[in-house]
Design a protein around this motif. Structure first.
Motif, PDB file in Angstrom:
ATOM      1  N   SER A 288      45.107   3.974 -37.740  1.00  0.00           N
ATOM      2  CA  SER A 288      45.984   3.402 -38.760  1.00  0.00           C
ATOM      3  C   SER A 288      47.286   2.953 -38.132  1.00  0.00           C
ATOM      4  O   SER A 288      47.741   3.511 -37.120  1.00  0.00           O
ATOM      5  N   TRP A 289      47.869   1.914 -38.729  1.00  0.00           N
ATOM      6  CA  TRP A 289      49.228   1.499 -38.431  1.00  0.00           C
ATOM      7  C   TRP A 289      50.120   2.064 -39.532  1.00  0.00           C
ATOM      8  O   TRP A 289      49.837   1.878 -40.718  1.00  0.00           O
ATOM      9  N   ASN A 309      48.008   1.792 -42.879  1.00  0.00           N
ATOM     10  CA  ASN A 309      46.953   0.781 -42.904  1.00  0.00           C
ATOM     11  C   ASN A 309      45.764   1.298 -42.110  1.00  0.00           C
ATOM     12  O   ASN A 309      45.797   1.371 -40.885  1.00  0.00           O
ATOM     13  N   TRP A 311      42.182   1.239 -40.326  1.00  0.00           N
ATOM     14  CA  TRP A 311      41.291   0.249 -39.718  1.00  0.00           C
ATOM     15  C   TRP A 311      40.106   0.957 -39.077  1.00  0.00           C
ATOM     16  O   TRP A 311      40.195   2.087 -38.639  1.00  0.00           O
ATOM     17  N   SER A 315      39.046  -6.123 -36.884  1.00  0.00           N
ATOM     18  CA  SER A 315      39.545  -6.881 -38.031  1.00  0.00           C
ATOM     19  C   SER A 315      40.642  -6.117 -38.755  1.00  0.00           C
ATOM     20  O   SER A 315      41.648  -6.683 -39.168  1.00  0.00           O
ATOM     21  N   GLY A 316      40.436  -4.809 -38.915  1.00  0.00           N
ATOM     22  CA  GLY A 316      41.465  -4.002 -39.570  1.00  0.00           C
ATOM     23  C   GLY A 316      42.706  -3.839 -38.719  1.00  0.00           C
ATOM     24  O   GLY A 316      43.829  -3.810 -39.228  1.00  0.00           O
ATOM     25  N   LYS A 319      44.997  -6.490 -39.308  1.00  0.00           N
ATOM     26  CA  LYS A 319      45.353  -6.558 -40.733  1.00  0.00           C
ATOM     27  C   LYS A 319      44.646  -7.723 -41.429  1.00  0.00           C
ATOM     28  O   LYS A 319      45.240  -8.479 -42.204  1.00  0.00           O
ATOM     29  N   ASN A 321      42.286  -6.993 -43.513  1.00  0.00           N
ATOM     30  CA  ASN A 321      41.629  -6.238 -44.584  1.00  0.00           C
ATOM     31  C   ASN A 321      42.473  -6.183 -45.847  1.00  0.00           C
ATOM     32  O   ASN A 321      42.448  -5.199 -46.591  1.00  0.00           O
ATOM     33  N   TRP A 323      44.987  -5.738 -48.795  1.00  0.00           N
ATOM     34  CA  TRP A 323      45.939  -4.703 -49.185  1.00  0.00           C
ATOM     35  C   TRP A 323      45.403  -3.300 -48.919  1.00  0.00           C
ATOM     36  O   TRP A 323      45.963  -2.324 -49.402  1.00  0.00           O
ATOM     37  N   ASP A 324      44.331  -3.204 -48.173  1.00  0.00           N
ATOM     38  CA  ASP A 324      43.763  -1.884 -47.907  1.00  0.00           C
ATOM     39  C   ASP A 324      44.794  -0.964 -47.250  1.00  0.00           C
ATOM     40  O   ASP A 324      45.540  -1.384 -46.351  1.00  0.00           O
ATOM     41  N   GLY A 325      44.809   0.274 -47.697  1.00  0.00           N
ATOM     42  CA  GLY A 325      45.708   1.255 -47.116  1.00  0.00           C
ATOM     43  C   GLY A 325      46.290   2.173 -48.170  1.00  0.00           C
ATOM     44  O   GLY A 325      45.913   2.145 -49.346  1.00  0.00           O
ATOM     45  N   TRP A 327      49.822   3.234 -49.922  1.00  0.00           N
ATOM     46  CA  TRP A 327      51.175   2.753 -50.187  1.00  0.00           C
ATOM     47  C   TRP A 327      51.874   3.776 -51.070  1.00  0.00           C
ATOM     48  O   TRP A 327      51.362   4.117 -52.145  1.00  0.00           O
TER      49      TRP A 327
END
Length: 509
Positions: A288-289, A309, A311, A315-316, A319, A321, A323-325, A327
């Motif tokens: 993840s970022w 985020n 991944w 591709s992930g 970014k 992907n 709005w996946d993640g 928040w």
């Protein structure tokens, strides 16, 4: 009497500090008795989740004993250790499997009568540390117990035996005058869940990977935390590799693949490279970022905003992907108050890089060299390795329904395309009474490869009260009630009560 009993039980641990002449050895201890009961196959979501995999069954009676010596982070040299075990009885859950003739059977499974939850030793010199063993760890980005759960290391599953080294805390970067700091860690370990997988897998389709190896690393940067505004940002990377993968169909072993465990495999887990097998990379890679922004008000209260985020492949990482993640917004009070912390989170895993995956590099000899669609990431799953779980519980966020809930014997995630909201509030009802309220709503579409015909929804809630009994220092009483409603986890209602006693023993030479 209780303190004397604990002291005699833990006296053997004092021997580890025999080399410290004329020094005290303070050892923290905690003993707990807990009981939960409810309907359904497993405990309600919020009783089981973000509890380090300790309590999963719908009915349990457990005793827990913990002893630990924390490291002195301010000293030049320090060491620590810990031991944590549980024992008791639980109601078992029925799981399905296929025999060698292709017939479906049902068998009941549950936790062992006694197990080690934590066992570790650690040492620190200046700003560096080294830990070996099983130790519970929690996120640097989200607040454990209040958040829906970190996407990489949530504290939802039992700890993985590993060796981990890194900076003990954030360190100032030279020539930045304290305005920028960094913190990093690296770890290698091994899963010890073979028996669990063999007992819960249905042997009908898919695969299990035994003796899986584990690699983790992260690197974070942080601006000056003494200022009212501070930012933390960086990335985390995980790789599952090695072991032996067995592929089954109709109760029969169809293929067996022994994955590499040599030094090159360890290196390629650290730095992903093409392993020479049909263009695939060595191991299952995810990460993840992360970004967290914090503002401290004049009275010491804090407001935080953060995003993780997730991944599963390139591709992930780029970014791609949507709005996946995860928040989130969080409030932290600097004083005892009726609200000391609150979070609101939005979780979205529905994009996953799109519904299709086609990469010419994965298909040698193809004529479709100009077409590429690297999607269908199916977070936490992999075609060569196990799901990202330990003893059935998600190592990442529990917001995706963990494999332990799959009573059909699937050991992968069946509902990765999920979206929803989470809220958490904690505070003080008085000088000796704390509370915690959690609630979540989610909607799942299954997976891209196996979508649900109709979406499944879930609403989960939990209320908890903890009484710190003033007449006996260290004695706490906790009560929880939790419920699930919907087709994702079923309709469940359950409760938990626990009594714990904590103290400090000081062994002297």
């Amino acid at each position: 009497m209780f303190s004397k009993f604990i002291k005699s039980t833990l006296a053997a641990l004092a021997g580890t500090a025999a080399f410290q002449a004329n020094a005290d050895l303070p050892v923290n201890y905690r003993a707990e008795a807990m009981f939960n009961a409810g309907n359904g196959d497993l405990a309600p979501y919020f009783i089981a989740s973000n509890n380090n995999g300790v309590l999963t069954q719908s009915v349990s009676g457990l005793l827990r004993g913990t002893a630990w010596k924390p490291m002195d982070t301010a000293g030049r040299f320090s060491y620590g250790f810990g031991v944590d075990f549980l024992t008791g009885a639980t109601k078992k859950t029925s799981y399905a499997c296929v025999d060698s003739e292709g017939s479906w059977l049902s068998h009941r499974e549950g936790p062992a009568a006694i197990w080690l939850q934590q066992l570790y030793g650690e040492v620190k010199y200046r700003s560096l540390y080294l830990t070996a063993g099983m130790k519970q760890r929690h996120s640097d980005i989200v607040t454990f117990g209040l958040s829906s759960g970190d996407l990489i290391e949530s504290g939802n599953a039992r700890p993985i035996p590993q060796v981990r080294a890194g900076f003990i805390d954030f360190q100032n970067i030279p020539f930045t005058n304290g305005w920028l700091q960094l913190q990093g860690e690296i770890a290698y370990g091994k899963f010890f869940q073979n028996k669990y997988l063999e007992n819960h897998y249905n042997y009908n389709s898919g695969q299990i990977n035994l003796n899986t190896l584990y690699h983790y690393k992260h690197l974070y940067f942080r601006t000056n935390p003494d200022k009212p505004f501070s930012a933390t940002f960086g990335g985390r990377f995980v790789c599952l590799f090695g072991g032996k993968t067995e592929y089954y169909s109709g109760g029969k072993l169809k293929k067996e693949m022994k994955n590499r465990t040599n030094l090159k495999a360890f290196w390629q887990a650290f730095l992903p490279q093409d392993n020479g097998y049909e263009g695939y990379y060595e191991g299952q890679h995810l990460g993840s970022w992360d970004i967290a922004l914090r503002y401290r008000l004049g009275n010491g209260d804090q407001i935080r905003a953060y995003v993780e985020n997730l991944w599963e492949d390139g591709s992930g990482m780029g970014k791609l992907n949507g709005w996946d993640g995860l928040w989130g917004l969080e409030f932290k009070s600097s004083r005892k108050w009726w609200i000391t912390g609150a979070v609101v989170e939005y979780i979205d895993f529905t994009n996953q890089g799109g519904p299709m995956h086609w990469d010419p590099a994965d298909n040698p000899g193809t004529t479709l060299t100009g077409v590429q669609a690297t999607g269908s990431d199916t977070y936490y799953n992999n075609g060569f390795y196990n799901a990202y779980a330990n003893f059935g519980m998600s190592i990442g966020t529990p917001f995706s329904k963990a494999p332990i809930y799959n009573t059909n014997g699937e050991v992968m995630y069946l509902d990765t395309r999920v979206r929803g909201f989470h809220v958490g509030v904690t505070g003080n009802l008085g000088d000796n009474v704390d509370y915690r309220l959690l609630g979540s709503y989610r909607k799942s579409w299954g997976n891209y490869g196996a979508p649900r015909l109709y979406p499944a929804r879930d609403v989960s809630v939990m209320a908890e009260v903890t009484w710190h009994i003033p007449s006996v220092k260290g004695l706490d009483f906790k009560a929880q009630v939790a419920a699930d409603r919907g087709k994702l986890y079923g309709n469940k209602l359950g409760g938990l009560i626990s009594v714990s006693y904590s103290g400090l023993l000081n062994f002297k030479r």
